[in-house]
Each structure stands twice: as C-alpha cells, then as structure tokens.
Design an enzyme around this catalytic site. Structure first.
Site, PDB file in Angstrom:
ATOM      1  CE  LYS A  95      -0.279   0.897   4.516  1.00 41.58           C
ATOM      2  NZ  LYS A  95      -0.662   1.601   5.689  1.00 41.58           N
ATOM      3  CB  THR A  96       3.911   2.316   1.768  1.00 40.22           C
ATOM      4  OG1 THR A  96       3.327   1.995   3.024  1.00 40.22           O
ATOM      5  CG2 THR A  96       4.671   3.623   1.904  1.00 40.22           C
ATOM      6  CG  ASP A 141      -1.150   5.267   4.956  1.00 34.44           C
ATOM      7  OD1 ASP A 141      -1.768   4.312   4.467  1.00 34.44           O
ATOM      8  OD2 ASP A 141      -0.054   5.155   5.535  1.00 34.44           O
ATOM      9  CD  GLU A 142      -2.568   2.272   8.487  1.00 40.81           C
ATOM     10  OE1 GLU A 142      -3.611   1.604   8.346  1.00 40.81           O
ATOM     11  OE2 GLU A 142      -1.484   1.778   8.832  1.00 40.81           O
ATOM     12  CD  GLN A 201      -4.146  -4.413   8.208  1.00 42.11           C
ATOM     13  OE1 GLN A 201      -3.195  -4.268   8.961  1.00 42.11           O
ATOM     14  NE2 GLN A 201      -4.034  -4.359   6.886  1.00 42.11           N
ATOM     15  NE  ARG A 242       0.489  -7.260  11.134  1.00 38.40           N
ATOM     16  CZ  ARG A 242       0.302  -6.481  10.087  1.00 38.40           C
ATOM     17  NH1 ARG A 242       1.196  -5.587   9.765  1.00 38.40           N
ATOM     18  NH2 ARG A 242      -0.777  -6.599   9.325  1.00 38.40           N
TER      19      ARG A 242
END
Length: 748
Positions: free
Chosen positions: A35-36, A220-221, A251, A603
């Site tokens: 995503k980044t 973002d997020e 998330q 993770r």
DNA sequence: AAGATAGTCGTTTTT
DNA sequence: CGACTATCTT
C-alpha cells in the site's frame, strides 16, 4: 514503456490504483499488499503524468513514522526532495495551518501544544476549582469525555444533557477546561483538529485558498479516521478536489479511541461513487498464514470483502501450543526462540505479540532465564518522561510565561519551599485576576501577598526564569537547553538522588541536549525554541534506539500493526484475554477483536506460533478461560498441535527447566509439578539484558562448551578479567558458576 | 516535604 | 497479585 520505473514493477491492481483518474478513489489495501508503494508511486505519477506540482499534493498519515517513510520514498523515487509537498500527520498538518492562520483561528500567536499528560493536569485543576467530586467524575474519564466530544466535532454548547446531572457536570467541566486552555494559550491534540476544521468553516477564503492549492488529497490508514478528521478532509477536498484514500476495514482496531470504521465502509456512498481498487495479492506471508488469516476474518459481518492470496510458498504449518499455565507457555516460547536462533534466525526477526501489556511480564522472565536479549515496546516515550517534561516546561516558560501548565509543573521542582498552599494561592489569584499564574505570581510578589518563606522562593523562581530568558537570548538552542538544565537545578536534583533510575534521568537530560542539537542541525534554517517545543509535543519521540540492537521484539498487537516479522508468536489466546472479557459479548467490539487477531496473524512472514495457557494467574487468581474462539476459527488442517509429554527427568533445583513441558492440552492439572511457578527464581523486573552485556567476557546467551560439563548457555557474567565469574546453565548438569581463568570454555 | 501505607483497580495508543 | 495513587504520618 515496460521499463518505466514507476509502473513496471506494479501488479495489475497496483497499476490500476496508481494510474486511476477517478476523482474519488478507494484503495482497499490488504496487509502486506504494497500500500505504501501504491501511495508513493501514485503521488509521483500524478506529478509526472498528470502534471501536478508537488505543492498540489497533500498526503496525510496518522503517525510521524509513516509520514517520514512516505516522504523519504517519494524523494528517492523523484530523485529530488519534494520540498513544497505537504506530507504529514493529521495533527502535524492541522498544527501547521493553525500556526499560519492563528489569528483567523482565534488563537494567540504563541499558543502551546498540550500533551495528554498536561491535559490531565489541567483537568484535575478544573475539577478542584469547580469542587467536583473526583470519585464520581474521575479525571481520566473526564479527559476521555472531552476528547471524545472534540473528536466528534462538538463544543460544550452543542451537547445536550437532558437534565442528567452527571452529563451536565461533564459539560461544565469541558467548558471550564476550555476556558483554562484559552487563558493559557494552550491547545490540546484534539483541539488542533477541531480548530482547523472550524477554520475551514469560519474562513471560506482560507478554505478556498487551500482547495485550489491541494488538487489532490491522499490519506493513509483511512479506516482509522475519526469524525473530525473525515469532516476536515471532506471539506478540504470539496467538490473539485481529488481524493485517494487507502485503508483496510479489516485492520480497523482503534474504534475504542474514536476511529469510525463507517468512514471507510460508506465512503463510496458518501461521496456519490468512488472507484474501488482492491489490493489482495500479498507479498509478505506464506499461503498457510494467509489461509488462517482469511478464515478468521471471514467470520466478521459487514466487511467490504477482500481475500488475500499469494504466489509464494505454502510454508510451514502453524504451530499451536497449549501451555499448562502461563509460565509453561512462556517457557515454550523462549525454547522455540532458542531453537530458531540456533537455526540461524536473527533475534530481531522474532516477535512475541500479546493482547495486553501485563502479559509481557512472564515472557520477560522466561527470556531472561533463557538469556535471550529482548526489547519491549511501549511504556513512556522520550519526551514524555518526567525529567524531560520538567526540562521542557522550563523551556516553555522561557518562551511563554503564561503557560500555566508548565508553570504549575515546575514552580516547585526542584523543591524550593513552595508548598501546596502557596501554589493554591497563586492559582486563586490568577483566577480572580483572570490572568495567568505567572501574572498572579508577579502580583503576589510585588504586593507581599505571601508568607516570607514562600515569598522569597517565588521571587527567586520568577527571577530565575527571567534571568535564564535574558542570558540565553543570543545562544544556540543547544546551549540554551544545556544552561536551562543546569541552572534550573534539575540536573543537581537528579544527581543528588541515588540508584539506576536517577542515573538514567541524568543521561536522559543529557540526551535532551543532544536531541535539541540534532534538531538544530536537521531543521530548516535556524529553528526557534518554540519550533523545538512543538516538535517535542507533536513527536513524542521514537527515540528508542530503533533496530540498532538485535533483540527479540515484544509488543502488543496494536503496536504491531504495520510491522512484519519472519517469526511471530501470538500468545495468550484465551477467551477473556483475547478476545478480551469486556469485548466478547458485544458484537461490534468482538468484531474489532477479531480484526486485531487478523492483524496479528498477518504480521508473520514465514512461521506463526499460536499459544494459550490452560490455566492463567490473573489478578492473583487462577483462571481457566479455555482456548480463544479465534483458534477454533482457523482450519485444523493448517495447524500442528504440539503435545510434548513430560518425559525428561532432571535434577530438582531452581534451574531452567530445559526441554520438559507440562502436559499438553487435555492433560489434567498438577501433573507437571516441575513447572509450578513457585520454583521460579525471582528476577529483577527492571534488569534488561542489554545493560548486562557491557564489559562481560561472554555475551549472555552465548553457547559454550566445557570439557567436563558439556554444552551450556552463559546466563550471567560477574566482573571481568581472569577472575570473572561466569554463570552457565549446562544442558546436562544444570547451573554452575565457573571462574574465567580455570573454566577453559570454548565458544560454540 | 519526604516517606510510609492504605486503597484501588485492572484492554488496546497516537498525536 | 502488584503497580500506581492518594492520603496520612513523621
């Protein structure tokens, strides 16, 4: 075209997201889906292919870390630092706007940022002043209430109390708290956002300016945005502006602090249609891990819907361990870590994740005993530590005498005979004069309003601040800080105290000077003291030596979001722990717990361990909570359950129990007497391995071989040179103390 | 004005 | 159980 560095490395979905021309774009980015990369490439693509200038772009994140990473990656990709581009956190950007438009925002030019600690103090004071019973209105809850209201965009006058006394009091407190902030020119975190939102509404010409400047807003997020943040974004983007929002409803784990998952769930409908791109290809985990994650999250209702997949390997099965109790669980983990390390894994590649911080304790003890260096995330950050805050408050007073929060904090630190009653007097006087405490203190000193002792102490304090301000006027920030730390008496105060704690405080104060110098070097053209104070408030400072030390990482699931590790231990998977007792009966909260579990599983890159304790000591009581429902939600085919029988007998002593575990799941209690926690040696909690490593002849955890005793692990080293005592845990004969010069140890 | 002691409470955290 | 706080004591 295929060689285009911007687009050629992207997969189809990423490509679509990067090059979309939709005015409203929602990128649903699964964990580990790049995503980044999409955000960064899209920004550069907009500049290159859609001819935007860096100043046309606003990129918003939640954390400074994310903002810094994005900025850096954009710079690398564009080969020039994107100077005019605004990349920052919601709070950072709001703050920047308020500094530029302080007048229009109704703030004093030198307003100060109040961190949550300061905020709580102001609230406590407000409670006292209004004579409110702090057992019925606990300060923490009042703080929560105020921040919540602000997060929802509400001022006291917007809130209904319906005749309810409790609510009425809260509103009252909010109002008076806000007055105190105004009087002292103080702005709390939530206020930064609320104010800048109000600025948009109140000053259309300012809004219009930024609307025409920021042709493209990227977030973002997004699943973590609260009401004000979303409103702020919507107003800014207006009808014309383009919006790219990136996030993952699966998330969303911050509902409890005001994040609205609805913001992402209803985004499309809300803005009258958005292009949705799903990033589902995962580049992080094995297919086994992804299958487990998908299986868990699919139980949640109302998802936007997404299923992670990978081209990668199936990998190892997930290992499930049922500990006999929490000590046994911890021992299992430290043991598996030991083997992983022997197999060449780096310590920093391993993480232990848990639901709540209290769980770290047993794990720490097990790691300490196994001599495995670890690092715990959490606790106080650099700028939040008491000694640092004290120093900062002196600095705050230097540039802003009216900062009551700072005044009150340090007026009697170090102790200068100004007791509670004197401070109370100053406070009351300030209240009566409707001025700051500084003004009130001046008045009291000039009019002899205090007893002789307090009078002198206060006069001396006021003089100290004035003198420091004048004498350091022309000095660099670093020198200024150094002098303030010395002359305030803070350094001497901690030097007079004894023990490790005081030593750490002295070092922290020295580090503060270093941090200020660093800030001076890195900052653009001659930063002011006020700049530094803003920086300290807005970036509480990750200052935790980063990944410099190679240690096993212990953290909560919340802190693990956004990170990845080759090996992950997800522990304490019991009903009542995870999902937490408070959440398990409320559907919305349970769903959030499940998302947290999803975050935890995703993770892991290569290997995932799940574990729980059949019996756990919690608040002094043994609890048998049973395995978490989340374990049952993972298909058994993906898991190997470890059931080690307690077969190895070993000498009865307080030594590390080696490879013998208590019975596996289903085994009765009391069968593994060797694992009873009563035999556990008490270990000092604060002692961290890193400190012990200094000057030791052997690294702790170093494996060594002895002619007679065989192989073992170094547990401790006392002293240095030939007479140093080495504490070793031998596999065969248990713990021994050997003298360096006779031991003839061989490193293995 | 610091030190003892009784009492409380007990997810998760960034800015 | 144990960490943290508030209040009491010297």
């Amino acid at each position: 075209m295929t060689q285009d560095p911007l687009l050629s490395i992207l997969n189809d979905a990423q490509h679509q997201a990067v090059t979309s021309d939709a005015p409203r774009l929602l990128v649903l980015a699964g964990a580990g889906s790049g995503k980044t990369r999409v955000l960064v490439h899209r920004i550069v693509w907009l500049i290159r292919d859609r001819k935007l200038t860096p100043s046309n772009i606003l990129a918003v994140t939640f954390t400074n870390k994310a903002a810094a990473e994005m900025r850096e990656r954009i710079g690398t990709l564009m080969r020039v630092p994107p100077g005019a581009m605004w990349v920052g956190t919601f709070h950072g950007i709001a703050h920047r706007l308020l500094r530029m438009h302080w007048k229009d925002a109704g703030l004093p030019e030198n307003f100060q940022i109040l961190d949550s600690d300061d905020q709580l103090r102001v609230i406590k004071r407000t409670l006292k002043y209004l004579n409110v019973d702090d057992s019925r209105w606990p300060p923490k809850q009042v703080q929560w209430f105020i921040n919540n209201q602000k997060d929802e965009g509400r001022r006291p006058e917007h809130i209904e109390h319906f005749g309810d006394l409790h609510q009425k009091t809260l509103i009252d407190l909010y109002q008076h708290y806000q007055q105190a902030c105004t009087r002292g020119g103080m702005v709390d975190f939530a206020e930064l956002l609320l104010r800048s939102h109000e600025l948009w509404l109140k000053k259309p010409e300012i809004l219009a300016h930024y609307q025409s400047r920021f042709k493209h807003v990227l977030v973002d997020e997004f699943q973590d945005t609260n009401t004000v943040q979303y409103a702020w974004l919507r107003v800014l983007a207006g009808q014309q502006g383009h919006m790219t929002i990136v996030g993952d409803d699966d998330q969303s784990i911050y509902g409890w602090r005001g994040a609205k998952i609805e913001n992402i769930q209803h985004f499309g409908k809300d803005v009258g249609g958005a292009e949705i791109v799903k990033l589902e290809q995962n580049y992080r985990s094995t297919s086994t891990i992804l299958a487990a994650a998908n299986a868990v999250i699919t139980r949640n209702p109302d998802r936007l819907g997404k299923e992670l997949w990978t081209n990668g390997e199936e990998g190892e099965p997930i290992t499930l361990y049922a500990g006999f109790n929490e000590v046994d669980e911890a021992r299992f983990i430290s043991d598996r870590i030991d083997s992983a390390l022997l197999n060449g894994k780096q310590r920093k590649d391993i993480a232990i994740l848990y639901r709540s911080n209290a769980q770290s304790r047993v794990l720490e003890e097990a790691l300490l005993r196994a001599a495995i260096p670890y690092r715990i995330y959490g606790g106080h950050r650099f700028f939040e530590r008491a000694e640092i805050k004290n120093a900062l408050c002196y600095l705050r007073l230097l540039c802003h005498r009216d900062d009551d929060a700072a005044f009150e904090r340090v007026v009697n630190v170090p102790a200068r005979a100004l007791g509670d009653k004197s401070v109370e007097k100053i406070r009351e006087t300030a209240r009566a004069m409707n001025h700051s405490m500084w003004e009130a203190a001046l008045y009291l000193v000039n009019n002899k309003g205090l007893a002789a002792r307090a009078h002198n102490a206060l006069r001396q304090f006021l003089g100290l601040i004035e003198t420091l301000a004048q004498e350091t006027l022309d000095l660099s920030l670093g020198e200024q800080t150094e002098i303030v730390v010395e002359r305030s008496g803070l350094m001497d105060l901690y030097k007079s105290e004894k023990g490790e704690k005081a030593q750490a405080r002295i070092e922290n104060l020295q580090e503060l000077v270093t941090a200020v110098r660093q800030f001076e070097i890195e900052g653009e053209q001659a930063p002011t003291l006020a700049n530094f104070l803003d920086h300290a408030a807005l970036e509480s400072g990750d200052k935790q030596s980063e990944d410099a030390d190679n240690a096993v990482q212990l953290m909560t699931l919340h802190s693990a979001k956004g990170l990845e590790f080759p090996v992950v231990f997800l522990c304490g998977l019991e009903e009542g722990m995870f999902p937490s007792a408070q959440s398990k009966d409320e559907p919305d909260r349970l769903a959030e717990e499940r998302r947290l579990c999803y975050v935890g599983i995703t993770r892991a890159m290569k290997k995932l361990y799940l574990s729980y304790a059949e019996s756990r000591r919690l608040y002094g009581q043994e609890k048998m909570n049973g395995p978490s429902r989340f374990i049952r939600e993972i298909p058994p085919t993906l898991m190997d359950e470890v059931r080690i029988k307690s077969t190895i007998t070993r000498p009865v002593s307080n030594t590390y129990a080696g490879n013998s575990y208590g019975g596996g799941s289903g085994t009765g209690f009391g069968s593994g007497s060797s694992t009873r926690s009563g035999t556990t040696a008490k270990l000092p909690r604060k002692k961290r391995l890193r400190e012990d490593l200094i000057d030791a002849p052997y690294r702790l955890g170093q494996r060594v071989r002895h002619k007679k005793f065989g192989d073992g692990v170094v547990l401790d080293c006392e002293g240095s040179g030939p007479n140093a005592q080495i504490h070793i845990n031998f596999a065969d004969v248990g713990e021994k103390r050997l003298v360096m010069q006779y031991a003839k140890l061989e490193e293995i």
